[in-house]
Design a protein around this motif. Structure first.
Motif, short mmCIF file in Angstrom:
data_model
loop_
_atom_site.label_atom_id
_atom_site.label_comp_id
_atom_site.label_asym_id
_atom_site.label_seq_id
_atom_site.Cartn_x
_atom_site.Cartn_y
_atom_site.Cartn_z
N GLY A 1 0.82 -1.21 0.00
CA GLY A 1 0.00 0.00 0.00
C GLY A 1 0.85 1.25 0.00
O GLY A 1 0.52 2.25 -0.67
N GLY A 2 1.99 1.21 0.73
CA GLY A 2 2.88 2.37 0.75
C GLY A 2 3.55 2.60 -0.59
O GLY A 2 3.66 3.74 -1.04
N SER B 1 0.98 3.89 -2.88
CA SER B 1 0.27 5.05 -2.32
C SER B 1 -1.25 4.82 -2.35
O SER B 1 -2.03 5.72 -2.66
CB SER B 1 0.63 6.33 -3.10
OG SER B 1 2.00 6.62 -2.96
N LYS C 1 -4.17 4.16 -0.13
CA LYS C 1 -4.51 4.27 1.28
C LYS C 1 -5.49 3.22 1.79
O LYS C 1 -5.39 2.78 2.94
CB LYS C 1 -5.02 5.68 1.59
CG LYS C 1 -3.92 6.73 1.51
CD LYS C 1 -4.37 8.08 1.98
CE LYS C 1 -3.23 9.08 1.94
NZ LYS C 1 -3.65 10.43 2.40
N ILE D 1 -3.41 0.36 2.77
CA ILE D 1 -2.65 0.70 3.99
C ILE D 1 -3.56 0.60 5.22
O ILE D 1 -3.13 0.11 6.27
CB ILE D 1 -2.06 2.12 3.88
CG1 ILE D 1 -1.05 2.20 2.72
CG2 ILE D 1 -1.39 2.53 5.19
CD1 ILE D 1 -0.49 3.59 2.49
N LEU D 2 -4.79 1.04 5.07
CA LEU D 2 -5.73 1.01 6.20
C LEU D 2 -6.00 -0.42 6.65
O LEU D 2 -6.05 -0.70 7.85
CB LEU D 2 -7.04 1.69 5.80
CG LEU D 2 -8.07 1.88 6.92
CD1 LEU D 2 -7.47 2.71 8.04
CD2 LEU D 2 -9.33 2.54 6.38
N TYR E 1 2.15 4.76 9.88
CA TYR E 1 1.16 4.48 8.84
C TYR E 1 -0.17 5.18 9.12
O TYR E 1 -0.89 5.56 8.19
CB TYR E 1 0.97 2.98 8.68
CG TYR E 1 2.11 2.35 7.91
CD1 TYR E 1 2.21 2.53 6.54
CD2 TYR E 1 3.08 1.59 8.55
CE1 TYR E 1 3.26 1.98 5.81
CE2 TYR E 1 4.14 1.04 7.83
CZ TYR E 1 4.22 1.24 6.46
OH TYR E 1 5.27 0.70 5.74
N VAL F 1 0.41 8.48 7.70
CA VAL F 1 0.32 8.44 6.24
C VAL F 1 -1.13 8.55 5.78
O VAL F 1 -1.47 9.23 4.81
CB VAL F 1 0.95 7.15 5.69
CG1 VAL F 1 0.62 6.96 4.21
CG2 VAL F 1 2.46 7.17 5.89
N ILE F 2 -2.03 7.89 6.52
CA ILE F 2 -3.44 7.87 6.15
C ILE F 2 -4.14 9.18 6.52
O ILE F 2 -4.88 9.77 5.73
CB ILE F 2 -4.16 6.70 6.82
CG1 ILE F 2 -3.58 5.37 6.32
CG2 ILE F 2 -5.67 6.73 6.53
CD1 ILE F 2 -4.09 4.18 7.08
N ASP G 1 -2.41 14.07 6.39
CA ASP G 1 -2.57 15.18 5.44
C ASP G 1 -4.00 15.70 5.37
O ASP G 1 -4.33 16.51 4.51
CB ASP G 1 -2.12 14.74 4.05
CG ASP G 1 -2.92 13.55 3.54
OD1 ASP G 1 -3.67 12.96 4.32
OD2 ASP G 1 -2.78 13.23 2.33
N ARG G 2 -4.86 15.23 6.29
CA ARG G 2 -6.24 15.72 6.29
C ARG G 2 -6.34 17.03 7.05
O ARG G 2 -5.66 17.25 8.05
CB ARG G 2 -7.17 14.68 6.94
CG ARG G 2 -7.28 13.40 6.12
CD ARG G 2 -8.35 12.49 6.68
NE ARG G 2 -8.52 11.30 5.85
CZ ARG G 2 -9.41 10.36 6.08
NH1 ARG G 2 -10.24 10.47 7.10
NH2 ARG G 2 -9.48 9.32 5.28
#
Length: 223
Positions: A134-135, A138, A140, A143-144, A214, A217-218, A221-222
């Protein structure tokens, strides 16, 4: 992003390297401090005094490969610990005997930890694969899913801490209470067990920091 990962990963990694060095150096140093009996004899005495005569003690190969098998009800001690007549041998052997005490008494954190082993193994393998894929992509959602699975590893590590600390506390108490060591010799036992405890703390920190990375990462940026 790679620099951010190192920011999360390097401190616990360095602590892990230090912990491994510390446990080896402490065991080596305390192996030079003589004891009145061997590790196997001390563990047998501790088990028998606790009514655990049915728990067997076996010698196994390897260095610091000591462990208690709750399924077979067997204490397995490495050669240096089984026959070693040192403070290091007594500390490690009686720490493992402490796990047998926990098992016999249904110590809740141990019960939870043992039940979590399959889930933690699955989360460690599959979760990390999904996190890495997932990384790299990219992606998400992948990744989740990996984070959710890897959280099982973090849970296992967190539950493992009180299990290990309690086993060490039981070991030190029994060694002094049963006269296997003098009160002033407890400091030598503590050096070995405290160094071993640091390895569990380092492993827990590594898994927690990986999970936090991680999650960042998820969600980082929100707005």
């Amino acid at each position: 992003m790679l620099g951010l990962y190192f920011l999360f990963a390097i401190p616990p990694l360095l602590l892990g390297f230090y912990a491994q060095w510390k446990v080896k150096s402490s065991f080596s140093a305390m192996s030079k401090i003589p004891a009145r009996m061997s590790g196997a004899e001390a563990a047998r005495r501790m088990l028998d005094n606790g009514g655990l005569q049915s728990v067997a003690i076996e010698q196994v190969s390897g260095h610091l490969s000591d462990h208690y098998d709750p399924r077979a009800k067997v204490l397995r001690l490495s050669q240096d610990v089984y026959g070693g007549r040192s403070m290091a041998a007594l500390g490690v052997a009686c720490h493992e005997a402490g796990h047998a005490f926990q098992d016999a008494k249904g110590y809740a954190p141990l019960v939870i930890r043992n039940a979590a082993v399959p889930a933690a193994n699955f989360g460690s393998g599959t979760g990390m694969v999904l996190l890495m894929i997932g990384g790299l992509l990219s992606f998400k959602p992948l990744i989740l899913i990996g984070v959710a699975l890897f959280a099982l590893v973090v849970f296992f590590q967190l539950v493992n801490l009180p299990v290990e600390f309690d086993a060490s506390a039981r070991a030190k108490h029994e060694l002094v209470a049963q006269g296997m060591i003098a009160g002033n010799e407890e400091q030598y036992i503590s050096k070995v067990l405290n160094a071993a405890a640091l390895t569990y703390v380092a492993a827990t920190l590594q898994s927690v920091m990986t999970l936090l990375y991680y999650l960042y990462v998820i969600f980082g940026d929100r707005r």
